[in-house]
Design a protein around this motif. Structure first.
Motif, PDB file in Angstrom:
ATOM      1  N   ARG A 125       0.877  -1.198   0.000  1.00 33.67           N
ATOM      2  CA  ARG A 125       0.000   0.000   0.000  1.00 33.67           C
ATOM      3  C   ARG A 125       0.901   1.230   0.000  1.00 33.67           C
ATOM      4  N   PRO A 126       1.548   1.483  -1.154  1.00 29.44           N
ATOM      5  CA  PRO A 126       2.621   2.491  -1.180  1.00 29.44           C
ATOM      6  C   PRO A 126       2.134   3.933  -1.111  1.00 29.44           C
ATOM      7  N   LEU A 127       0.840   4.178  -1.364  1.00 29.36           N
ATOM      8  CA  LEU A 127       0.413   5.560  -1.580  1.00 29.36           C
ATOM      9  C   LEU A 127      -0.494   6.109  -0.478  1.00 29.36           C
ATOM     10  N   VAL A 128      -0.519   5.465   0.686  1.00 29.12           N
ATOM     11  CA  VAL A 128      -1.397   5.962   1.754  1.00 29.12           C
ATOM     12  C   VAL A 128      -0.996   7.395   2.136  1.00 29.12           C
ATOM     13  N   PRO A 129      -1.972   8.319   2.181  1.00 29.84           N
ATOM     14  CA  PRO A 129      -1.639   9.713   2.515  1.00 29.84           C
ATOM     15  C   PRO A 129      -1.285   9.879   3.998  1.00 29.84           C
ATOM     16  N   VAL A 130      -0.450  10.880   4.280  1.00 27.20           N
ATOM     17  CA  VAL A 130       0.026  11.088   5.654  1.00 27.20           C
ATOM     18  C   VAL A 130      -1.122  11.398   6.619  1.00 27.20           C
ATOM     19  N   ASP A 131      -2.190  12.026   6.139  1.00 28.53           N
ATOM     20  CA  ASP A 131      -3.320  12.325   7.031  1.00 28.53           C
ATOM     21  C   ASP A 131      -3.954  11.052   7.577  1.00 28.53           C
ATOM     22  N   PRO A 149      -7.689   1.701   9.625  1.00 30.67           N
ATOM     23  CA  PRO A 149      -8.347   2.572   8.662  1.00 30.67           C
ATOM     24  C   PRO A 149      -9.154   1.709   7.708  1.00 30.67           C
ATOM     25  N   ALA A 150     -10.337   2.144   7.342  1.00 30.50           N
ATOM     26  CA  ALA A 150     -11.181   1.307   6.478  1.00 30.50           C
ATOM     27  C   ALA A 150     -12.169   2.176   5.717  1.00 30.50           C
ATOM     28  N   LEU A 151     -12.695   1.608   4.627  1.00 26.98           N
ATOM     29  CA  LEU A 151     -13.676   2.305   3.777  1.00 26.98           C
ATOM     30  C   LEU A 151     -14.950   1.475   3.651  1.00 26.98           C
ATOM     31  N   PRO A 152     -16.100   2.149   3.457  1.00 30.30           N
ATOM     32  CA  PRO A 152     -17.323   1.397   3.136  1.00 30.30           C
ATOM     33  C   PRO A 152     -17.121   0.645   1.816  1.00 30.30           C
ATOM     34  N   LEU A 153     -17.899  -0.396   1.602  1.00 30.57           N
ATOM     35  CA  LEU A 153     -17.748  -1.198   0.381  1.00 30.57           C
ATOM     36  C   LEU A 153     -18.555  -0.607  -0.773  1.00 30.57           C
ATOM     37  N   ALA A 154     -17.975  -0.647  -1.961  1.00 34.82           N
ATOM     38  CA  ALA A 154     -18.727  -0.241  -3.158  1.00 34.82           C
ATOM     39  C   ALA A 154     -19.566  -1.419  -3.661  1.00 34.82           C
ATOM     40  N   HIS A 226      -8.582   5.740   3.134  1.00 35.64           N
ATOM     41  CA  HIS A 226      -8.473   6.644   1.982  1.00 35.64           C
ATOM     42  C   HIS A 226      -8.393   5.816   0.710  1.00 35.64           C
ATOM     43  N   GLU A 227      -9.026   6.308  -0.359  1.00 35.38           N
ATOM     44  CA  GLU A 227      -9.027   5.520  -1.606  1.00 35.38           C
ATOM     45  C   GLU A 227      -7.613   5.321  -2.154  1.00 35.38           C
ATOM     46  N   GLU A 228      -6.677   6.210  -1.809  1.00 32.56           N
ATOM     47  CA  GLU A 228      -5.311   6.054  -2.320  1.00 32.56           C
ATOM     48  C   GLU A 228      -4.481   5.059  -1.494  1.00 32.56           C
ATOM     49  N   ALA A 229      -5.085   4.514  -0.434  1.00 34.65           N
ATOM     50  CA  ALA A 229      -4.391   3.502   0.379  1.00 34.65           C
ATOM     51  C   ALA A 229      -4.679   2.090  -0.132  1.00 34.65           C
ATOM     52  N   PHE A 230      -5.120   1.965  -1.380  1.00 34.78           N
ATOM     53  CA  PHE A 230      -5.448   0.634  -1.930  1.00 34.78           C
ATOM     54  C   PHE A 230      -4.205  -0.251  -2.005  1.00 34.78           C
ATOM     55  N   LYS A 231      -4.450  -1.566  -2.011  1.00 34.47           N
ATOM     56  CA  LYS A 231      -3.345  -2.530  -2.071  1.00 34.47           C
ATOM     57  C   LYS A 231      -3.023  -2.876  -3.515  1.00 34.47           C
ATOM     58  N   VAL A 232      -1.747  -2.779  -3.849  1.00 35.30           N
ATOM     59  CA  VAL A 232      -1.301  -3.175  -5.191  1.00 35.30           C
ATOM     60  C   VAL A 232      -1.178  -4.694  -5.199  1.00 35.30           C
ATOM     61  N   THR A 233      -2.138  -5.329  -5.862  1.00 32.07           N
ATOM     62  CA  THR A 233      -2.201  -6.794  -5.851  1.00 32.07           C
ATOM     63  C   THR A 233      -2.089  -7.357  -7.266  1.00 32.07           C
TER      64      THR A 233
END
Ligand code: C5P
Length: 254
Positions: A125-131, A149-154, A226-233
């Motif tokens: 998860r290379p792009l997680v923002p500092v906030d 940290p977590a997001l609702p599901l689409a 955060h959406e930018e904290a996605f996992k590169v899989t």
């Protein structure tokens, strides 16, 4: 950031020192053949370096422990030396294990005294923002033993019958209420003693560290991811990651 003039809530840890453990010892087979996933480049810089910078971007993080592929420890040390990293942050590299859980435990074994809060962050998860990093640390400082940290599901999620034959249609057994589900990211944050105990006591296969704390019967809380904290899989995630980096460069010259 916390206001020192206000009384702290019970269990709050003021002045706590934070370290980040980055498990980076996986092969990343779903990404296709090639170097271990963490060492693949995103816009010319290894994914692991992006992940290390993402942790070191938080002023609260004073140490980053990278858990490297066992045969790649020297290579990872060389990489860290070759890339500009903040001076205020120390770095350690240790060899990883067979499973993610074992790799994290080997990283925890290298924690020096004086660290009170531990983040565990996937190199993938290379792009997680500092906030996002800071809000996880803040919630641990405020007294939560474990924070994710977590997001609702689409997507709507279906539970299927266990043990179906590969490639055959799978019978659905349930549709969990989507509004109560969250997709979990990293960094996950922990009170140090809680995480060490979880790794001592809990055995069996787990896919994240917070679930080990849940198994101890302790409170785990979710903060917004955060959406930018996605996992590169998968290969398409590499395309998305490079697009995010290109957008950042356009927006703020990063
Ligand atoms: O396989 P998965 O994508 O869940 O891996 C998550 C993280 O755990 C990755 O950063 C990977 O490098 C790390 N990992 C590890 N040691 C292993 C397996 C995975 O450090 N044996």
């Amino acid at each position: 950031m916390s206001d020192d003039s206000l009384p702290s809530p019970p269990g709050a840890r003021t002045g706590a020192r934070t370290a980040a453990v980055i498990p980076a010892a996986g092969r990343g087979v779903r990404l296709g053949p090639g170097a271990p996933k963490a060492l693949r480049a995103l816009n010319g810089t290894p994914m692991l370096i992006h992940a290390v910078r993402a942790m070191a971007a938080s002023r609260a993080v004073s140490l980053v422990i990278v858990v490297a592929p066992p045969d790649g420890t020297a290579e990872v040390k060389t990489l860290l030396d070759a890339h500009a990293l903040p001076e205020r942050t120390d770095f350690l590299v240790v060899p990883g294990g067979e499973t993610r859980q074992e790799s994290v435990r080997l990283g925890l074994d290298a924690l020096p005294p004086g660290i009170d809060i531990v983040l565990v962050h996937d190199a993938a998860r290379p792009l997680v923002p500092v906030d996002t990093v800071d809000s996880v640390i803040e919630a641990v400082r405020d007294g939560a033993p474990a924070v994710v940290p977590a997001l609702p599901l689409a997507d709507t999620v279906k539970q299927v019958e266990q043990g179906g034959a590969a490639g055959e249609p799978e019978p659905v057994v349930a549709t969990p209420d989507r509004s109560l589900l969250r997709a979990v990211q990293t960094p996950q944050g922990f009170d140090r003693e809680t995480l060490l105990r979880a790794h001592e006591v809990v055995t069996g296969n787990v896919t994240d560290d917070a679930s080990m704390v849940e198994q101890l019967g302790l409170r785990v809380v979710v903060v917004p991811g955060h959406e930018e904290a996605f996992k590169v899989t998968r290969p398409l995630d590499l395309v998305l990651a490079e697009a995010v980096l290109a957008r950042r460069r356009l927006n703020d010259g990063f």
